[in-house]
Design an enzyme around this catalytic site. Sequence first.
Site, short mmCIF file in Angstrom:
data_model
loop_
_atom_site.label_atom_id
_atom_site.label_comp_id
_atom_site.label_asym_id
_atom_site.label_seq_id
_atom_site.Cartn_x
_atom_site.Cartn_y
_atom_site.Cartn_z
N VAL A 14 0.84 -1.21 0.00
CA VAL A 14 0.00 0.00 0.00
C VAL A 14 0.87 1.26 0.00
CG1 VAL A 14 -1.84 1.26 1.19
CG2 VAL A 14 -1.86 -1.24 1.16
N GLU A 126 -10.10 6.08 5.39
CA GLU A 126 -10.96 5.62 4.28
C GLU A 126 -10.50 4.27 3.74
OE1 GLU A 126 -13.85 7.45 2.79
OE2 GLU A 126 -13.98 5.34 2.27
N GLY A 184 -1.59 -14.46 -4.49
CA GLY A 184 -1.19 -13.39 -3.58
C GLY A 184 -2.34 -12.70 -2.88
N ASP A 198 -10.37 -10.32 9.83
CA ASP A 198 -10.18 -9.14 8.98
C ASP A 198 -11.54 -8.47 8.71
OD1 ASP A 198 -8.49 -7.58 6.88
OD2 ASP A 198 -10.19 -8.36 5.74
N LYS A 202 -13.20 -4.62 10.04
CA LYS A 202 -13.84 -3.65 9.15
C LYS A 202 -15.28 -3.37 9.60
CE LYS A 202 -10.87 -5.24 5.39
NZ LYS A 202 -10.77 -6.23 4.32
N1 HSE Z 1 -6.81 -9.61 3.21
C1 HSE Z 1 -7.74 -8.56 2.96
C2 HSE Z 1 -8.83 -9.08 2.01
C3 HSE Z 1 -7.01 -7.39 2.35
O1 HSE Z 1 -8.68 -10.17 1.47
O2 HSE Z 1 -9.86 -8.43 1.86
C4 HSE Z 1 -7.73 -6.10 2.42
O3 HSE Z 1 -8.06 -5.72 3.72
#
Ligand code: HSE
Length: 414
Positions: A14, A126, A184, A198, A202
Site C-alpha cells: 500500500v 478511508e 497473492g 479481517d 472492518k
Molecule cells: N486480506 C484482505 C482481504 C485485504 O482479502 O480483503 C484487504 O483488507
Amino acid sequence: MQVSKIAVMGFGVVGSGTVELFYKNRELIEQRCARKMDIKYILDLRDFPGSPFEDKFIKDFSIIENDPEIKVAAELMGGVTFAYDYTKRLLSRGVSVVTSNKELVARHGAELIKLAKANRCNYFFEASVGGGIPIIRPLHQCLAANRIERIAGILNGTTNYILTKMVYDQLPFDQALAEAQRLGYAERDPSADIDGADACRKLCILGSLAFGKHIYPEYVHCSGIRNIALDDLEYVANAGYSVKLIGLIEKTEKGLVATVCPRLVSVSNPLSGVNDVYNAIMIRGDSVGDTLFYGRGAGKQATASAVVADIIDAVKHENADIASLTWEDSADRSFMVPYKSADVRVYVRVSSHDADSLKGLITTLFGYVDFIPRKHRSESELAFITPAIEEYMIDKKLAILSEHADIMRKIRLL
Ligand code: HSE
C-alpha cells in the site's frame, strides 16, 4: 507558494502504491487540492536501492516527528505496536495521520480520533474498509441525515474469491485457498481472512461510525468459512441462494447485534452476485433506504486511491478537524445484545442412516420448513431451511434433532 510536505510510513504494497499514485497524478491532485504538495520522507527499515524515490527514504521516525514542515503523515506500516505509538505521537503534535490500518482503527479508533480533535488535526482511515470503495466518507457525510438501521457487507476479498472458486470451478475449500495464496490474495498465514478477523475489524469500524459507540472486535460474534463444503453450496444453490462471508450489524428492538459469519444470500439480493475479490457494502438508512457500495476491496492501486484521497483531504483541512468523523469509546457492551437473541432463518444439513424418516420430527420441531432437493441425494442426508426464530430456540431444537442425526452444518440466512 507554500508546499505541503507529507511523510509516508511503510513502503510495502500500500505504501509503494500510495507514493506511485501520488507522483503519477500529482498535477491533478494539486489542482484539486489547490495546493502544491510533495512527499518529503518515506520511512522504512529496508533498503530500496535503485528506487526512483531513493532520496526520500529514512529509517528514523524521529526525523518525521521533529520536522515542523510535516503536517500530514500516512501510516501504512500495519500492526498495532509501532503504528499505534507513532500515530499517537504525531497526532499529539497536531500532525494529521491517514491510514489503511484496520486493526489499529478497530482497536484504538475512539482514542485516536479524540486525540486528533484535541490537537486540531485529523485521523482519516478511508482505506481501512473496502480498499478503494468510498465508504467511510459516504457514511459520516453523505448519509449524515439518516439513522442507520443496518450494515451488511462482503468485507473480505480473499474469502469471497475462495467461495467464488468453490462454486464456479468446483474446487474444495483447501484447493481454492491454495489458489488464492498462489495469486497473492491470501496471506501465508491466511487465518485472519478465512476465520473472519479481517472482516470483523472492518465491521467494527463501520459499526462504530454508524452507531456512535466503539464496537470492539470482542463485541462481534465471528466465524469463518473453513467448514463450508461443496455439498452445502450445491444444496443452497438449488434453493436459490449463494453463500457469502457477511459482516452484519443491525439495530433490533432489543439492541445492536453484530456478526461476521457465512450466510445464505438470496439470488435476488445484489450481494449474492458479488464475486471474486470484490467487496460490497449495503447500508440502510431510515430516510434513504438501501444503498450499495461496490468495488475492489483490496490491492495496491485500489487501496492507494483511498489513501491519497485522505492525504488530499488532510492537506485541505490543516488545523480544522472534521467533526462528523467520530464516535465515543464504550467500556461496556450493554448497548449490544447477544446474537443468539436475534430471529434468524438457518440452513441445516443433517446425516442419519435413514434421513427421510426424520422429516416428521423436523416439521414437528420447526413448523413449516423448506426441504431442499438435490440430484443424487444420498438417503442418509437431508437439508432444510427453518423459519425465522430466535437462534437460542433453533439451537434447542437442533439439540433434540441431534439425538437422532448428526448435524453436519448450520448456516444462517441474511
Ligand atoms: N486480506 C484482505 C482481504 C485485504 O482479502 O480483503 C484487504 O483488507
